[in-house]
Design an enzyme around this catalytic site. Structure first.
Site, PDB file in Angstrom:
ATOM      1  N   ALA A   1      43.473  44.804  34.304  1.00  0.00           N
ATOM      2  CA  ALA A   1      44.575  45.599  34.844  1.00  0.00           C
ATOM      3  C   ALA A   1      45.408  46.252  33.751  1.00  0.00           C
ATOM      4  O   ALA A   1      46.172  47.187  34.021  1.00  0.00           O
ATOM      5  CB  ALA A   1      45.459  44.715  35.722  1.00  0.00           C
TER       6      ALA A   1
ATOM      7  N   GLY B   1      33.367  46.870  34.857  1.00  0.00           N
ATOM      8  CA  GLY B   1      33.134  47.078  33.433  1.00  0.00           C
ATOM      9  C   GLY B   1      31.898  47.917  33.176  1.00  0.00           C
ATOM     10  O   GLY B   1      31.838  48.695  32.211  1.00  0.00           O
ATOM     11  N   ASP B   2      30.896  47.774  34.036  1.00  0.00           N
ATOM     12  CA  ASP B   2      29.686  48.579  33.912  1.00  0.00           C
ATOM     13  C   ASP B   2      29.978  50.039  34.245  1.00  0.00           C
ATOM     14  O   ASP B   2      29.455  50.950  33.594  1.00  0.00           O
ATOM     15  CB  ASP B   2      28.597  48.037  34.829  1.00  0.00           C
ATOM     16  CG  ASP B   2      28.383  46.547  34.639  1.00  0.00           C
ATOM     17  OD1 ASP B   2      28.458  46.078  33.486  1.00  0.00           O
ATOM     18  OD2 ASP B   2      28.162  45.843  35.645  1.00  0.00           O
TER      19      ASP B   2
ATOM     20  N   GLY C   1      44.120  47.972  31.324  1.00  0.00           N
ATOM     21  CA  GLY C   1      43.456  49.173  30.857  1.00  0.00           C
ATOM     22  C   GLY C   1      42.346  48.898  29.871  1.00  0.00           C
ATOM     23  O   GLY C   1      41.560  47.963  30.035  1.00  0.00           O
TER      24      GLY C   1
END
Length: 314
Positions: free
Chosen positions: A223, A251-252, A225
């Protein structure tokens, strides 16, 4: 073209529950089944946004055949490699406030012969690739230097390599000089032995990964960034999510957006943050389409070394 390798793909079942109460019978509000695995998700996100990609996917057993069926239904360009063991299944429990509980199976061991076959498949498919993404956990009994050895072969051929893994596999890959690594906050802490509670510590840890061999570090901070640390530059940005649904695959999506935008500079960081935030707003491990991505919500600003970090990672 961006080629991805996932040594430990999965079927990902996501179950939405009103609350997770141990020892009780819980009725699901919704459930979905998605293809899984970090490299698989990168290719799926690129496909959803019309960016050329090819995924190398080992598979086995009924679960593996179902995985390939789901990917085929999505229209993913892939090279499939059959293996003896069964593809793993993972379960994610998602609560309305965005809390995610994941149960990941370890996967199946790969023999030396199977690893050689997979490596040859990657090398054969990489001739037209600009980037090779080596990502995800390693199956049991697979040597931790497998990504490092692939990185050396691709780098010598002039192909950029991005690595998104953790533990010994990440440490081994650093020595091979990947063009990019994409750890999250927990993986940064594990790789460097540093507590990471503030932004300055995250940047310091990223610089340690660069000193160990990585040319650039894109570190997701949940959260809070993400930071992009390159030679002589640190960039920071964030993108809020109104209604978080699932962080699985976010994340991918971040890595996919970064590569799709050229893998350098502020524009690539904006894409990375916007794609990741869009993924968080979707159920399960759905990858965002162009209509889901809101670049105008991304805020780039100078990083504050004293800024405290929350607990969520992508």
């Amino acid at each position: 073209m961006i080629l991805t390798l996932t040594l430990n793909p999965s079927l990902d079942r996501t179950i939405e529950v009103s609350s997770l109460d141990r020892g009780t019978v819980i009725r699901a509000a919704a459930a979905r089944l998605d293809p899984g695995g970090k490299g698989v998700n990168v290719s799926r996100a690129l496909l959803a946004n019309d960016v050329a990609s090819c995924a190398v996917v080992p598979y086995g057993g009924d679960e593996g055949r179902r995985l390939i069926g789901l990917l085929s239904a999505e229209g993913l360009d892939m090279v499939t490699v059959p293996v003896r063991g069964a593809t793993r299944s993972n379960v994610t429990l998602a609560e309305p406030d965005g809390t995610i509980t994941k149960i990941n199976e370890p996967g199946t061991a790969l023999s030396a012969a199977e690893l050689d076959t997979i490596a040859e498949a990657v090398l054969s498919a990489a001739h037209s690739a600009d980037w090779v993404v080596a990502s995800g956990s390693l199956p049991p009994e697979v040597p931790p230097d497998v990504y490092a050895r692939l990185c050396e072969r691709f780098s010598s051929a002039g192909i950029h390599v991005a690595v998104d893994t953790s533990g010994p596999a990440l440490l081994a890959a650093l020595a091979a000089g990947p063009a990019l690594v994409k750890p999250n906050r927990e993986e940064l802490a594990e790789a460097t032995g540093m507590p990471i509670t503030r932004m300055g510590e995250a940047v310091e840890a990223a610089e340690k990964l660069r000193a160990a061999g990585a040319r650039a570090v894109l570190a997701s901070l949940g959260a809070d960034g993400a930071i992009l640390v390159t030679d002589g530059a640190v960039r920071y940005g964030e993108c809020g999510v109104d209604e978080p649904r699932s962080t699985v695959g976010a994340g991918d999506a971040m890595l996919a957006g970064f590569l799709a935008a050229g893998a350098s500079g502020e524009r690539a960081l904006v894409e990375a943050l916007a794609w990741a935030a869009a993924a968080v707003g979707l159920p399960g491990s759905r990858m965002p389409h162009p209509c889901d991505i809101h670049r105008d919500r991304v805020l780039l600003r100078p990083f504050d070394p004293s800024m405290p970090l929350g607990a969520t990672t992508l």
